[in-house]
Structures are given as structure tokens and as C-alpha cells.
Scaffold this motif. Structure first.
Motif, mmCIF file in Angstrom:
data_model
loop_
_atom_site.group_PDB
_atom_site.id
_atom_site.type_symbol
_atom_site.label_atom_id
_atom_site.label_comp_id
_atom_site.label_asym_id
_atom_site.label_seq_id
_atom_site.Cartn_x
_atom_site.Cartn_y
_atom_site.Cartn_z
ATOM 1 N N VAL A 1 8.817 -50.007 -7.928
ATOM 2 C CA VAL A 1 7.579 -50.970 -8.270
ATOM 3 C C VAL A 1 7.707 -51.541 -9.544
ATOM 4 N N ALA A 2 7.205 -52.723 -9.460
ATOM 5 C CA ALA A 2 7.033 -53.281 -10.963
ATOM 6 C C ALA A 2 5.671 -53.942 -11.008
ATOM 7 N N VAL A 3 5.012 -53.438 -11.969
ATOM 8 C CA VAL A 3 3.550 -53.666 -12.186
ATOM 9 C C VAL A 3 3.649 -54.667 -13.387
ATOM 10 N N ASN A 4 3.025 -55.930 -13.185
ATOM 11 C CA ASN A 4 3.205 -56.868 -13.932
ATOM 12 C C ASN A 4 2.098 -56.703 -15.435
ATOM 13 N N GLY A 5 2.145 -57.469 -16.283
ATOM 14 C CA GLY A 5 1.315 -57.588 -17.572
ATOM 15 C C GLY A 5 -0.166 -57.299 -17.401
ATOM 16 N N ASP A 6 -0.597 -57.779 -16.077
ATOM 17 C CA ASP A 6 -1.964 -57.895 -15.832
ATOM 18 C C ASP A 6 -2.430 -56.683 -15.140
ATOM 19 N N GLY A 7 -1.647 -55.757 -15.042
ATOM 20 C CA GLY A 7 -1.785 -54.442 -14.063
ATOM 21 C C GLY A 7 -2.063 -54.271 -12.582
ATOM 22 N N PHE A 8 -1.212 -55.431 -11.831
ATOM 23 C CA PHE A 8 -1.179 -55.440 -10.509
ATOM 24 C C PHE A 8 0.398 -55.693 -10.100
ATOM 25 N N ARG A 9 0.667 -55.349 -8.941
ATOM 26 C CA ARG A 9 1.980 -55.422 -8.275
ATOM 27 C C ARG A 9 2.214 -56.891 -7.929
ATOM 28 N N GLY A 10 3.565 -57.246 -8.496
ATOM 29 C CA GLY A 10 3.822 -58.501 -8.169
ATOM 30 C C GLY A 10 4.250 -59.374 -9.522
ATOM 31 N N GLU A 11 4.648 -60.501 -9.402
ATOM 32 C CA GLU A 11 5.066 -61.479 -10.453
ATOM 33 C C GLU A 11 4.053 -61.767 -11.395
ATOM 34 N N GLU A 12 4.580 -61.800 -12.744
ATOM 35 C CA GLU A 12 3.617 -62.216 -13.681
ATOM 36 C C GLU A 12 2.664 -63.365 -13.222
ATOM 37 N N LEU A 13 1.429 -63.387 -13.712
ATOM 38 C CA LEU A 13 0.494 -64.334 -13.357
ATOM 39 C C LEU A 13 0.834 -65.726 -14.439
ATOM 40 N N ASP A 14 1.045 -66.895 -13.724
ATOM 41 C CA ASP A 14 1.165 -68.035 -14.475
ATOM 42 C C ASP A 14 -0.117 -68.561 -15.203
ATOM 43 N N PRO A 15 -0.111 -68.621 -16.474
ATOM 44 C CA PRO A 15 -1.126 -69.122 -17.187
ATOM 45 C C PRO A 15 -1.877 -70.232 -16.954
ATOM 46 N N VAL A 16 -0.835 -71.176 -16.425
ATOM 47 C CA VAL A 16 -1.501 -72.356 -16.087
ATOM 48 C C VAL A 16 -1.647 -72.486 -14.600
ATOM 49 N N ARG A 17 -2.878 -72.543 -14.001
ATOM 50 C CA ARG A 17 -3.000 -72.342 -12.440
ATOM 51 C C ARG A 17 -2.810 -73.668 -11.716
ATOM 52 N N GLY A 18 -3.186 -74.663 -12.550
ATOM 53 C CA GLY A 18 -2.970 -75.971 -11.759
ATOM 54 C C GLY A 18 -3.877 -76.192 -10.537
ATOM 55 N N GLU A 19 -3.386 -76.735 -9.464
ATOM 56 C CA GLU A 19 -4.046 -76.822 -8.325
ATOM 57 C C GLU A 19 -3.856 -75.974 -7.186
ATOM 58 N N ARG A 20 -3.099 -75.003 -7.750
ATOM 59 C CA ARG A 20 -2.714 -73.880 -6.550
ATOM 60 C C ARG A 20 -3.957 -73.310 -6.054
ATOM 61 N N VAL A 21 -4.197 -72.937 -4.556
ATOM 62 C CA VAL A 21 -4.993 -71.957 -4.259
ATOM 63 C C VAL A 21 -4.918 -70.515 -4.487
ATOM 64 N N ARG A 22 -5.730 -69.989 -4.847
ATOM 65 C CA ARG A 22 -5.372 -68.645 -5.410
ATOM 66 C C ARG A 22 -6.263 -67.819 -4.390
ATOM 67 N N ILE A 23 -5.411 -66.762 -3.848
ATOM 68 C CA ILE A 23 -5.947 -65.701 -3.103
ATOM 69 C C ILE A 23 -5.793 -64.502 -3.531
ATOM 70 N N LEU A 24 -6.887 -63.424 -3.852
ATOM 71 C CA LEU A 24 -6.654 -62.056 -4.196
ATOM 72 C C LEU A 24 -6.839 -61.315 -2.934
ATOM 73 N N VAL A 25 -5.829 -60.480 -3.079
ATOM 74 C CA VAL A 25 -5.837 -59.208 -1.862
ATOM 75 C C VAL A 25 -6.274 -57.985 -2.581
ATOM 76 N N ILE A 26 -7.185 -57.206 -2.173
ATOM 77 C CA ILE A 26 -7.865 -56.095 -2.601
ATOM 78 C C ILE A 26 -7.336 -55.028 -1.351
ATOM 79 N N GLY A 27 -7.186 -53.615 -1.694
ATOM 80 C CA GLY A 27 -7.167 -52.661 -0.801
ATOM 81 C C GLY A 27 -6.383 -51.439 -1.288
ATOM 82 N N ASP A 28 -5.771 -50.660 -0.516
ATOM 83 C CA ASP A 28 -5.064 -49.412 -0.851
ATOM 84 C C ASP A 28 -3.623 -49.594 -0.717
ATOM 85 N N SER A 29 -3.127 -48.396 -0.265
ATOM 86 C CA SER A 29 -1.633 -48.326 0.037
ATOM 87 C C SER A 29 -1.113 -49.300 0.884
ATOM 88 N N ILE A 30 -1.886 -49.566 1.987
ATOM 89 C CA ILE A 30 -1.418 -50.598 2.769
ATOM 90 C C ILE A 30 -1.044 -51.880 2.385
#
Length: 178
Positions: free
Chosen positions: A78-107
Motif C-alpha cells: 500500500v502507498a498512501v499519498n501526501g493527501d492521505g488516500f491510496r493512489g498517486e499524488e494529487l496534481d495541484p493543477v486540475r485543469g479540465e480533468r473530470v474529477r471523481i471521488l470514490v468513498i467506501g470501505d475495504s472493497i
């Protein structure tokens, strides 16, 4: 015939009662034994000593992922990024990207799944075939119930400013584990 039917009905009730007791009694005894032994699977996490978890300041969220933690956990690396969630570091420049947040548990978090195989990452891969630019953030945390998931989301919603939120729901999320 009436007496025979009555005996079968009574016999069926006795067998069902015995079956129910055979299930409930061992579970109840196990629960009592664990409570007497003061079994507490979250003790390390609540103490702040857990490598991947720390106590949370968010009301309704008792623990959260420790930013920057990496290594073996939950049956995988497991790698927890600097923002405290699993995955790549968050790009500070969002640009035109569609952003989707997934919340949940172990699944959604991806217990026992290698990095890149958890469903938020797979969702991103599938969506990139249809959208020019998309990012899917995995805010799921192992062991969270729906109350914790929503509280954690509310705390981060404004800062992350998603276009979509996906709630991964499992039947055990209905109970309040906190």
C-alpha cells in the motif's frame, strides 16, 4: 392423520430450534470470550502507533490513513499519498480533468489487491477510453462504515471539488461500527 401432522410439525420445530441454538450459542460464547479477553482489534490504530492509520480530527471519523505511509498492509503493498488516500499524488493543477471521488470501505480501498487493481483505478482506466482527461481519487478506508465515509467526504468535499462522487456500499456498511 391429524396426530401424524402434529408430530411432524412439532418435530420440525424442535429441529429448527436445535439448529438455531447450535448457531447462536457458539457465537454468543465466542463474543463473551473475546470481551472477557478485552480483544480490541483497533487498539493500535487508536493509539496512533499504527503504521498506516492515525486518529482523525474529523468529527465522526475515528481514524484515517496516515499520509505518506508505504509498505505491506491489508494483504498487499500500500502507498498512501501526501493527501492521505491510496493512489498517486494529487496534481495541484486540475485543469479540465473530470474529477471523481470514490468513498467506501475495504472493497473500494482494495484490500489484497496490488496497486492498480483496486476498482477506482480500474474505473479510471475504463473512463480514459471515453473521456479525454479524468482522475479518480480513492478516498476509501478499510473498516469505514457509511457514517464515517460521509463524514470524511464532507470534510474534503470543498477542497477536492469533485464532479462526481461514487459511494461503494457493502451490506456491512449499514451497521455503525464507530
Amino acid at each position: 392423520m391429524n396426530g401424524s401432522r402434529k408430530r411432524r410439525s412439532e418435530s420440525r420445530r424442535i429441529r429448527l430450534t436445535a439448529l438455531a441454538l447450535a448457531c447462536v450459542v457458539p457465537l454468543g460464547l465466542g463474543e463473551v470470550a473475546l470481551r472477557l479477553a478485552r480483544f480490541d482489534p483497533y487498539a493500535v490504530m487508536r493509539s496512533g502507533r499504527g503504521e498506516f492509520l492515525r486518529p482523525s480530527d474529523i468529527p465522526g471519523v475515528h481514524y484515517e490513513l496516515r499520509p505518506g505511509a508505504t509498505g505491506p498492509a491489508w494483504g498487499t503493498r500500500v502507498a498512501v499519498n501526501g493527501d492521505g488516500f491510496r493512489g498517486e499524488e494529487l496534481d495541484p493543477v486540475r485543469g479540465e480533468r473530470v474529477r471523481i471521488l470514490v468513498i467506501g470501505d475495504s472493497i473500494a480501498f482494495g484490500n489484497r489487491l496490488a496497486e492498480g487493481l483496486e476498482f477506482p483505478t480500474r474505473l479510471r482506466t475504463l473512463l480514459l477510453d471515453r473521456l479525454d482527461s479524468v482522475e479518480v481519487l480513492n478516498l476509501a478506508v478499510t473498516g469505514y462504515d457509511t457514517v464515517q465515509e460521509v463524514a470524511a467526504l464532507e470534510a474534503r468535499l470543498e477542497a477536492l471539488d469533485p464532479d462526481w462522487v461514487v459511494l461503494q456500499y457493502c451490506l456491512n456498511d449499514a451497521g455503525v461500527h464507530t
